[in-house]
Write an enzyme that holds these catalytic residues in place. Sequence first.
Site, mmCIF file in Angstrom:
data_model
loop_
_atom_site.group_PDB
_atom_site.id
_atom_site.type_symbol
_atom_site.label_atom_id
_atom_site.label_comp_id
_atom_site.label_asym_id
_atom_site.label_seq_id
_atom_site.Cartn_x
_atom_site.Cartn_y
_atom_site.Cartn_z
ATOM 1 N N MET A 188 11.576 -33.816 -18.467
ATOM 2 C CA MET A 188 12.534 -34.508 -19.319
ATOM 3 C C MET A 188 11.992 -35.829 -19.873
ATOM 4 O O MET A 188 12.749 -36.775 -20.085
ATOM 5 C CB MET A 188 13.843 -34.718 -18.564
ATOM 6 C CG MET A 188 14.449 -33.412 -18.038
ATOM 7 S SD MET A 188 14.564 -32.088 -19.283
ATOM 8 C CE MET A 188 16.091 -32.548 -20.090
ATOM 9 N N ASN B 169 6.440 -25.676 -24.210
ATOM 10 C CA ASN B 169 7.728 -26.144 -23.680
ATOM 11 C C ASN B 169 8.754 -25.032 -23.822
ATOM 12 O O ASN B 169 8.650 -24.185 -24.710
ATOM 13 C CB ASN B 169 8.199 -27.375 -24.471
ATOM 14 C CG ASN B 169 9.497 -27.940 -23.932
ATOM 15 O OD1 ASN B 169 9.682 -28.063 -22.726
ATOM 16 N ND2 ASN B 169 10.418 -28.280 -24.828
ATOM 17 N N HIS C 116 12.940 -24.580 -24.294
ATOM 18 C CA HIS C 116 14.131 -25.360 -24.629
ATOM 19 C C HIS C 116 15.343 -24.417 -24.652
ATOM 20 O O HIS C 116 15.265 -23.315 -25.217
ATOM 21 C CB HIS C 116 13.961 -26.037 -25.985
ATOM 22 C CG HIS C 116 15.117 -26.930 -26.310
ATOM 23 N ND1 HIS C 116 15.279 -28.182 -25.738
ATOM 24 C CD2 HIS C 116 16.187 -26.738 -27.110
ATOM 25 C CE1 HIS C 116 16.407 -28.711 -26.175
ATOM 26 N NE2 HIS C 116 16.973 -27.862 -27.018
HETATM 27 C C1 GAR Z 1 15.759 -25.446 -18.385
HETATM 28 O O1 GAR Z 1 16.987 -24.881 -18.770
HETATM 29 C C2 GAR Z 1 14.970 -25.905 -19.589
HETATM 30 O O2 GAR Z 1 15.159 -25.103 -20.704
HETATM 31 C C3 GAR Z 1 15.519 -27.292 -19.791
HETATM 32 O O3 GAR Z 1 15.635 -27.814 -18.494
HETATM 33 C C4 GAR Z 1 15.961 -26.743 -17.608
HETATM 34 C C5 GAR Z 1 15.046 -26.818 -16.396
HETATM 35 O O4 GAR Z 1 15.456 -25.915 -15.405
HETATM 36 N N1 GAR Z 1 14.662 -28.087 -20.612
HETATM 37 C C6 GAR Z 1 15.084 -28.905 -21.580
HETATM 38 O O5 GAR Z 1 16.253 -29.094 -21.802
HETATM 39 C C7 GAR Z 1 13.976 -29.585 -22.366
HETATM 40 N N2 GAR Z 1 14.496 -30.231 -23.533
HETATM 41 P P1 GAR Z 1 14.526 -25.549 -14.183
HETATM 42 O O6 GAR Z 1 14.102 -26.861 -13.506
HETATM 43 O O7 GAR Z 1 15.403 -24.725 -13.281
HETATM 44 O O8 GAR Z 1 13.342 -24.785 -14.696
#
Ligand code: GAR
Length: 208
Positions: free
Chosen positions: A97, A114, A116
Amino acid sequence: MTRATQFKLGVLGSGKGSNFVAIADACAAGRVPATIELVLSDLPEAGILDRARERGIRAEHLAPGRYRTRLDEAAERAYVAGLQEAGVDLVVLAGFMRILKGDFLGAFPGRVVNIHPSLLPAFPGLEAWKQALDHGVKVTGVTVHLVDAGVDTGPILAQAPVLVRDDDTPETLHARIQEVEHRLYPATIARWLTDTFGACARGPNLEE
Ligand code: GAR
């Protein structure tokens, strides 16, 4: 006997690490021709570090420095050094993040991906599933893209849709989005490695 080429991944995350787990499982099962060499997080308590360590994968907290939304210059150098020392072919952002700036991206040109939780360019930024609900869209989804200096911009590698239900809450929608993420991200990484490196050999792992 010829063994499949093994590439090296470095994974960055700030969250619970479910995408990391999906990618690690796909590597272990041979569905992604790679090993995860290193996991780095800006948060010492991030679940992704525990998920990596319980699989015997090196995992470290590296402090992000003085900014709130990105790595500062010293932190970027530390992240780059760690990933370069690990010899990674591809940097995988899995819920990381923080925004990465030019010095980091210049160290891995075209080699940072990445995931998203929306169909970009709709709903960049934080809590994209909540943005989708607030906007009232009927279809949202998942995007895997190469990272450039923008926020959730960069060339799109893959997308998959998720239907929004009338009774969805942010939690139920994000849960269904994550199910799709866990399939799309490993498959896209595997395809990117094959498309980018083709059949080219990678050092000592090629022959056995
Ligand atoms: C995921 O849903 C990913 O797409 C999002 O954070 C989450 C991480 O989950 N990423 C973003 O929003 C980036 N802008 P995780 O730690 O269980 O993989």
